[in-house]
Scaffold this motif. Structure first.
Motif, PDB file in Angstrom:
ATOM      1  N   MET A   1     -57.233  46.035  -3.626  1.00 56.07           N
ATOM      2  CA  MET A   1     -56.910  45.356  -4.665  1.00 56.07           C
ATOM      3  C   MET A   1     -55.550  45.458  -5.136  1.00 56.07           C
ATOM      4  N   HIS A   2     -54.997  44.411  -5.478  1.00 56.91           N
ATOM      5  CA  HIS A   2     -53.639  44.530  -6.283  1.00 56.91           C
ATOM      6  C   HIS A   2     -53.616  45.235  -7.591  1.00 56.91           C
ATOM      7  N   LYS A   3     -52.743  46.088  -7.537  1.00 56.13           N
ATOM      8  CA  LYS A   3     -52.295  47.213  -8.370  1.00 56.13           C
ATOM      9  C   LYS A   3     -52.160  46.603  -9.868  1.00 56.13           C
ATOM     10  N   ASP A   4     -51.437  45.337  -9.935  1.00 60.15           N
ATOM     11  CA  ASP A   4     -51.144  44.746 -11.023  1.00 60.15           C
ATOM     12  C   ASP A   4     -51.281  43.143 -11.172  1.00 60.15           C
ATOM     13  N   ILE A   5     -52.385  42.846 -11.269  1.00 56.18           N
ATOM     14  CA  ILE A   5     -52.588  41.417 -10.842  1.00 56.18           C
ATOM     15  C   ILE A   5     -52.433  40.598 -12.177  1.00 56.18           C
ATOM     16  N   GLN A   6     -52.282  41.424 -13.302  1.00 52.25           N
ATOM     17  CA  GLN A   6     -51.813  40.657 -14.495  1.00 52.25           C
ATOM     18  C   GLN A   6     -50.193  40.228 -14.610  1.00 52.25           C
ATOM     19  N   ARG A   7     -49.536  40.826 -13.689  1.00 49.72           N
ATOM     20  CA  ARG A   7     -47.986  40.737 -13.860  1.00 49.72           C
ATOM     21  C   ARG A   7     -47.795  39.920 -12.534  1.00 49.72           C
ATOM     22  N   ARG A   8     -46.727  39.004 -12.763  1.00 48.65           N
ATOM     23  CA  ARG A   8     -46.214  38.316 -11.438  1.00 48.65           C
ATOM     24  C   ARG A   8     -44.791  38.186 -11.537  1.00 48.65           C
ATOM     25  N   ASP A   9     -44.034  38.359 -10.452  1.00 45.23           N
ATOM     26  CA  ASP A   9     -42.759  38.245 -10.285  1.00 45.23           C
ATOM     27  C   ASP A   9     -42.538  36.814  -9.907  1.00 45.23           C
ATOM     28  N   VAL A  10     -41.308  36.057 -10.861  1.00 49.05           N
ATOM     29  CA  VAL A  10     -41.065  34.706 -10.769  1.00 49.05           C
ATOM     30  C   VAL A  10     -39.612  34.699 -10.420  1.00 49.05           C
ATOM     31  N   PHE A  11     -39.326  33.863  -9.481  1.00 49.14           N
ATOM     32  CA  PHE A  11     -37.911  33.595  -9.136  1.00 49.14           C
ATOM     33  C   PHE A  11     -37.466  31.958  -9.610  1.00 49.14           C
ATOM     34  N   TYR A  12     -36.662  31.951 -10.159  1.00 48.47           N
ATOM     35  CA  TYR A  12     -36.129  30.318 -10.357  1.00 48.47           C
ATOM     36  C   TYR A  12     -34.810  30.449  -9.368  1.00 48.47           C
ATOM     37  N   VAL A  13     -34.977  29.412  -8.313  1.00 51.91           N
ATOM     38  CA  VAL A  13     -33.668  29.315  -7.343  1.00 51.91           C
ATOM     39  C   VAL A  13     -33.313  28.254  -7.360  1.00 51.91           C
ATOM     40  N   SER A  14     -32.019  27.914  -7.070  1.00 51.13           N
ATOM     41  CA  SER A  14     -31.521  26.558  -7.083  1.00 51.13           C
ATOM     42  C   SER A  14     -29.850  26.615  -6.187  1.00 51.13           C
ATOM     43  N   ASP A  15     -29.653  25.540  -5.586  1.00 46.52           N
ATOM     44  CA  ASP A  15     -28.139  25.474  -5.596  1.00 46.52           C
ATOM     45  C   ASP A  15     -27.237  24.944  -6.359  1.00 46.52           C
ATOM     46  N   PRO A  68     -44.761  36.802  -4.861  1.00 43.84           N
ATOM     47  CA  PRO A  68     -44.133  36.220  -6.007  1.00 43.84           C
ATOM     48  C   PRO A  68     -44.231  34.594  -6.327  1.00 43.84           C
ATOM     49  N   LEU A  69     -43.894  34.066  -7.202  1.00 41.77           N
ATOM     50  CA  LEU A  69     -43.907  32.604  -7.571  1.00 41.77           C
ATOM     51  C   LEU A  69     -42.266  31.960  -7.338  1.00 41.77           C
ATOM     52  N   VAL A  70     -41.949  31.090  -6.818  1.00 35.66           N
ATOM     53  CA  VAL A  70     -40.724  30.635  -6.586  1.00 35.66           C
ATOM     54  C   VAL A  70     -40.709  29.217  -7.044  1.00 35.66           C
ATOM     55  N   PHE A  71     -39.924  28.917  -8.062  1.00 35.15           N
ATOM     56  CA  PHE A  71     -39.534  27.332  -8.616  1.00 35.15           C
ATOM     57  C   PHE A  71     -38.147  27.125  -8.065  1.00 35.15           C
ATOM     58  N   PHE A  72     -38.212  26.229  -7.128  1.00 35.44           N
ATOM     59  CA  PHE A  72     -36.800  26.239  -6.458  1.00 35.44           C
ATOM     60  C   PHE A  72     -36.453  24.545  -6.578  1.00 35.44           C
ATOM     61  N   SER A  73     -35.005  24.358  -6.193  1.00 34.26           N
ATOM     62  CA  SER A  73     -34.454  23.099  -6.143  1.00 34.26           C
ATOM     63  C   SER A  73     -33.262  23.326  -5.182  1.00 34.26           C
TER      64      SER A  73
END
Length: 277
Positions: A1-15, A68-73
């Protein structure tokens, strides 16, 4: 079981600046209940930078056991492919829209690095925005009332009602020249507009706030002071709203609004033209 399912790392990435990724990510993630730990990586244009980014993503995944979730361009194919090797869920913020536009216009896109924020041929509008920011900073919090003829809008309100962040956002995002003026005790006693404002009534717009929220904000700044007292906050808010009504100055309550929402509502009510960059 994931130890902290209510928290997610999110990365915003772009050139580029990653502003588009952040904006879209905030809108999307606002629909979900989990907490986010956000990190932004702009100008990821080289192999070294993408490798360093992947280390951060890998660490987050190994620490929590959750991708993690990565929103990128990304427009550089090699950098994009390297990024997609990381253990994460990826969301290209432009791909689906660009593809639809290409299909509808029967034209092929020509990706260009940092197109959205380059100075280049749009240098005039870029420097217009810089000028707007400088003007707004020079007219923040009643520091100066000179040159009001150059203002696009003049924001009025009690201290700590959201004038400064709204002014700066309007200048930075839309290139608007904004004056903001906080009504102080002497203004409250006289309950009148300054003579300088009489010639620019069409530019005046008011911001107000619930007294309870104002008290909380001021307590964080000057705890235990008369300035932060419930009585003082109630008196100031009631007085300024009376002035707005008497002088027929449009105003909105900022209590539950973000800076973006305040700006949108102000622009909608005033009809000011958005200068996009």
């Amino acid at each position: 079981m994931h130890k902290d399912i209510q928290r997610r790392d999110v990365f915003y990435v772009s050139d580029g600046t990653a502003i588009t990724c952040e904006t879209l990510g905030h809108v999307v993630l606002g629909q979900f209940a989990f907490d986010v730990n956000e990190k932004t990586f702009p100008f990821v244009e080289t192999e070294d930078k993408v490798c360093e980014l992947i280390k951060h993503i890998q660490h987050a995944y190994e620490r929590d056991g959750v991708k993690p979730l990565v929103f990128f361009s990304m427009v550089v194919p090699g950098i994009r492919e390297r990024l997609l090797e990381a253990p994460a869920f990826f969301y290209d913020v432009l791909e689906s829209v660009v593809q639809r536009v290409a299909e509808d216009t029967l034209m092929k896109p020509k990706p260009k690095l940092q197109r959205s924020r380059s100075v280049g041929k749009d240098s005039d509008t870029y420097f217009d925005r810089i000028s707007a920011i400088e003007y707004t900073l020079a007219h923040d919090d009643g520091v100066s009332l000179k040159g009001l003829e150059h203002a696009d809008i003049i924001l009025l309100g009690v201290s700590r009602s959201g004038k400064t962040p709204t002014s700066l956002y309007m200048a930075m995002q839309f290139g608007l020249r904004v004056v903001n003026y906080p009504f102080i005790a002497e203004d409250m006693k006289m309950l009148r507009l300054l003579p300088e404002f009489e010639f620019h009534r069409h530019k005046l717009f008011g911001l107000t706030i619930d007294p309870e929220r104002l008290t909380q904000i001021r307590e964080n700044r000057l705890s235990g002071s008369e300035y932060a007292s419930t009585e003082q906050c109630e008196q100031e808010v009631n007085t300024i709203e009376s002035l707005f009504r008497r002088e027929a100055i449009s105003y909105i309550n900022t209590t539950a609004l973000s800076v973006e929402e305040i700006t949108t509502r102000v622009l909608e009510k005033t009809g000011l033209k958005r200068r996009l960059f």
